[in-house]
Motif scaffolding. Structure first.
Motif, PDB file in Angstrom:
ATOM      1  N   ARG A   1       0.837  -1.198   0.000  1.00 13.32           N
ATOM      2  CA  ARG A   1       0.000   0.000   0.000  1.00 13.32           C
ATOM      3  C   ARG A   1       0.876   1.253   0.000  1.00 13.32           C
ATOM      4  NH1 ARG A   1      -3.540  -0.366   5.104  1.00 13.32           N
ATOM      5  NH2 ARG A   1      -1.536  -1.037   5.929  1.00 13.32           N
TER       6      ARG A   1
ATOM      7  N   CYS B   1     -10.266   2.369  -0.221  1.00 15.65           N
ATOM      8  CA  CYS B   1      -9.185   3.273   0.186  1.00 15.65           C
ATOM      9  C   CYS B   1      -8.172   2.550   1.073  1.00 15.65           C
ATOM     10  CB  CYS B   1      -9.739   4.503   0.890  1.00 15.65           C
ATOM     11  SG  CYS B   1      -8.511   5.810   1.048  1.00 15.65           S
ATOM     12  N   HIS B   2      -8.666   1.753   2.016  1.00 14.29           N
ATOM     13  CA  HIS B   2      -7.749   1.040   2.919  1.00 14.29           C
ATOM     14  C   HIS B   2      -6.849   0.061   2.190  1.00 14.29           C
ATOM     15  CE1 HIS B   2     -10.794   1.813   6.416  1.00 14.29           C
ATOM     16  NE2 HIS B   2     -10.015   2.868   6.170  1.00 14.29           N
TER      17      HIS B   2
ATOM     18  N   TYR C   1      -3.969   2.782   0.504  1.00 11.52           N
ATOM     19  CA  TYR C   1      -3.173   3.763   1.265  1.00 11.52           C
ATOM     20  C   TYR C   1      -2.981   3.355   2.727  1.00 11.52           C
ATOM     21  CZ  TYR C   1      -4.354   6.550  -2.808  1.00 11.52           C
ATOM     22  OH  TYR C   1      -4.507   6.985  -4.080  1.00 11.52           O
ATOM     23  N   ARG C   2      -1.865   3.826   3.284  1.00 14.87           N
ATOM     24  CA  ARG C   2      -1.623   3.620   4.720  1.00 14.87           C
ATOM     25  C   ARG C   2      -0.870   4.824   5.269  1.00 14.87           C
ATOM     26  NH1 ARG C   2       3.661   0.948   5.658  1.00 14.87           N
ATOM     27  NH2 ARG C   2       4.778   1.105   3.710  1.00 14.87           N
ATOM     28  N   LEU C   3      -0.999   5.004   6.592  1.00 13.38           N
ATOM     29  CA  LEU C   3      -0.332   6.139   7.240  1.00 13.38           C
ATOM     30  C   LEU C   3       0.971   5.715   7.900  1.00 13.38           C
ATOM     31  CD1 LEU C   3      -3.292   8.068   8.895  1.00 13.38           C
ATOM     32  CD2 LEU C   3      -1.664   8.986   7.240  1.00 13.38           C
ATOM     33  N   GLN C   4       1.123   4.419   8.183  1.00 11.72           N
ATOM     34  CA  GLN C   4       2.353   3.951   8.807  1.00 11.72           C
ATOM     35  C   GLN C   4       2.652   2.512   8.395  1.00 11.72           C
ATOM     36  OE1 GLN C   4       0.843   5.159  12.429  1.00 11.72           O
ATOM     37  NE2 GLN C   4      -0.927   3.835  12.162  1.00 11.72           N
TER      38      GLN C   4
ATOM     39  N   MET D   1      -6.730  12.651  11.104  1.00 13.90           N
ATOM     40  CA  MET D   1      -7.365  11.739  10.144  1.00 13.90           C
ATOM     41  C   MET D   1      -7.802  10.446  10.833  1.00 13.90           C
ATOM     42  SD  MET D   1      -5.988  10.337   6.530  1.00 13.90           S
ATOM     43  CE  MET D   1      -6.380   8.640   6.137  1.00 13.90           C
TER      44      MET D   1
ATOM     45  N   HIS E   1     -15.864   7.492  11.666  1.00  9.54           N
ATOM     46  CA  HIS E   1     -16.518   6.846  10.508  1.00  9.54           C
ATOM     47  C   HIS E   1     -17.024   5.459  10.908  1.00  9.54           C
ATOM     48  CE1 HIS E   1     -15.120  10.126   8.229  1.00  9.54           C
ATOM     49  NE2 HIS E   1     -14.311   9.546   7.360  1.00  9.54           N
ATOM     50  N   LEU E   2     -16.179   4.707  11.614  1.00  6.66           N
ATOM     51  CA  LEU E   2     -16.568   3.349  12.022  1.00  6.66           C
ATOM     52  C   LEU E   2     -17.714   3.391  13.034  1.00  6.66           C
ATOM     53  CD1 LEU E   2     -16.185   0.299  11.878  1.00  6.66           C
ATOM     54  CD2 LEU E   2     -14.339   0.501  13.550  1.00  6.66           C
TER      55      LEU E   2
ATOM     56  N   MET F   1     -11.427   8.746  11.225  1.00  3.94           N
ATOM     57  CA  MET F   1     -11.665   7.353  10.826  1.00  3.94           C
ATOM     58  C   MET F   1     -12.430   6.596  11.900  1.00  3.94           C
ATOM     59  SD  MET F   1     -10.720   6.646   7.900  1.00  3.94           S
ATOM     60  CE  MET F   1     -10.230   7.914   6.757  1.00  3.94           C
ATOM     61  N   ARG F   2     -12.027   6.806  13.159  1.00  2.00           N
ATOM     62  CA  ARG F   2     -12.718   6.098  14.245  1.00  2.00           C
ATOM     63  C   ARG F   2     -14.170   6.548  14.314  1.00  2.00           C
ATOM     64  NH1 ARG F   2      -7.602   7.043  16.447  1.00  2.00           N
ATOM     65  NH2 ARG F   2      -8.316   8.816  17.673  1.00  2.00           N
TER      66      ARG F   2
ATOM     67  N   MET G   1      -6.715   9.314  -3.773  1.00  2.00           N
ATOM     68  CA  MET G   1      -7.275   9.076  -2.444  1.00  2.00           C
ATOM     69  C   MET G   1      -8.453  10.018  -2.188  1.00  2.00           C
ATOM     70  SD  MET G   1      -5.338   9.428   1.194  1.00  2.00           S
ATOM     71  CE  MET G   1      -6.226   9.243   2.726  1.00  2.00           C
TER      72      MET G   1
ATOM     73  N   GLY H   1     -12.320   9.148  -1.254  1.00  2.00           N
ATOM     74  CA  GLY H   1     -12.950   9.770  -0.087  1.00  2.00           C
ATOM     75  C   GLY H   1     -14.235  10.491  -0.486  1.00  2.00           C
TER      76      GLY H   1
ATOM     77  N   CYS I   1     -14.793   2.474   1.827  1.00  2.00           N
ATOM     78  CA  CYS I   1     -13.850   2.369   2.961  1.00  2.00           C
ATOM     79  C   CYS I   1     -12.789   1.323   2.589  1.00  2.00           C
ATOM     80  CB  CYS I   1     -14.526   1.908   4.260  1.00  2.00           C
ATOM     81  SG  CYS I   1     -16.089   2.674   4.714  1.00  2.00           S
TER      82      CYS I   1
END
Ligand code: HEC
Length: 191
Positions: A54, A184-185, A188-191, A67, A74-75, A71-72, A140, A144, A181
């Motif tokens: 990713r 996108c997951h 992409y990733r943030l870490q 962000m 959104h869930l 996201m939390r 991305m 979104g 959802c």
């Protein structure tokens, strides 16, 4: 060794030492630059090393935290919506999705194309959402936007279900939200 040769030898050793220092300094500088501004190759390399293909996003830490907090929520929205549907509270489901996930929700601001320049400009005053819109890769941002737009469509379908009692179209619309959802997951990733 004659004294002249010795002098030449000393001078050339000194030049070599100075050249080495410069070389190491340059390598260090180049490395620091790479760390500060990871190129796409560098990112792909890091992703491959973690056995994760990713795309790694290069967001400043406060933006990352913001962000993930979005996201939390959104869930949380999906969870509350499914709960409301299970109790046939379609009007409630419509309101939750519309207010917190739809195109008019605050979170959706971050997925609308930034006005003016496409370059990230931390100095421009504006909300975190507006800055996020500038940092997000276009692909991305499009996913979104599709997700927020699907959430608005779900709100419309759920409002309809509140009148008819038929939840089939609303459930199909909700599935189109969660598909975005997942889409996108998977990229992409943030870490
Ligand atoms: C436009 C892209 C995008 C969309 C759409 C999206 N996410 Fe995310 N989400 C991400 C990224 C990127 C991460 C960080 C993942 C990582 O680093 O592994 C993330 C992380 C998360 C997390 C982890 C939060 C944390 O604190 O670690 C949750 C939960 C989540 N998303 C839920 C959702 C839900 C539910 C939806 C749909 C309603 C959704 N996301 C839609 C991009 C997106």
């Amino acid at each position: 060794m004659r004294s002249h040769d010795c002098q030449v030898w000393k001078t050339s050793m000194r030049s070599l030492a100075i050249a080495s220092i410069f070389t190491f300094a340059l390598i260090g500088y180049a490395h620091a630059q790479t760390d500060l501004q990871p190129t796409m190759d560098h990112k792909m390399h890091m992703a491959a090393m973690a056995n994760d293909s990713r795309q790694l996003l290069d967001f400043p830490p406060p933006m990352k935290a913001h962000m993930l907090s979005n996201m939390r929520d959104h869930l949380q929205v999906i969870s509350e919506v499914v709960d409301a549907i299970s109790k046939a509270q379609f009007g409630k489901a419509a309101k939750i999705a519309g207010d917190r996930l739809g195109l008019d929700s605050p979170a959706a601001e971050g997925c609308k194309a930034p006005a003016g320049t496409s370059q990230p400009q931390m100095s421009t005053p504006g909300s975190m959402e507006q800055m996020m819109a500038q940092f997000m890769p276009e692909g991305m941002r499009n996913i979104g936007y599709s997700m927020h737009s699907a959430a608005s469509d779900f709100a419309t379908a759920a409002s309809e279900a509140a009148k008819t009692g038929d939840s089939k179209a609303a459930l199909a619309a909700l599935s189109r939200v969660t598909q975005q959802c997942v889409a996108c997951h998977s990229v992409y990733r943030l870490q």
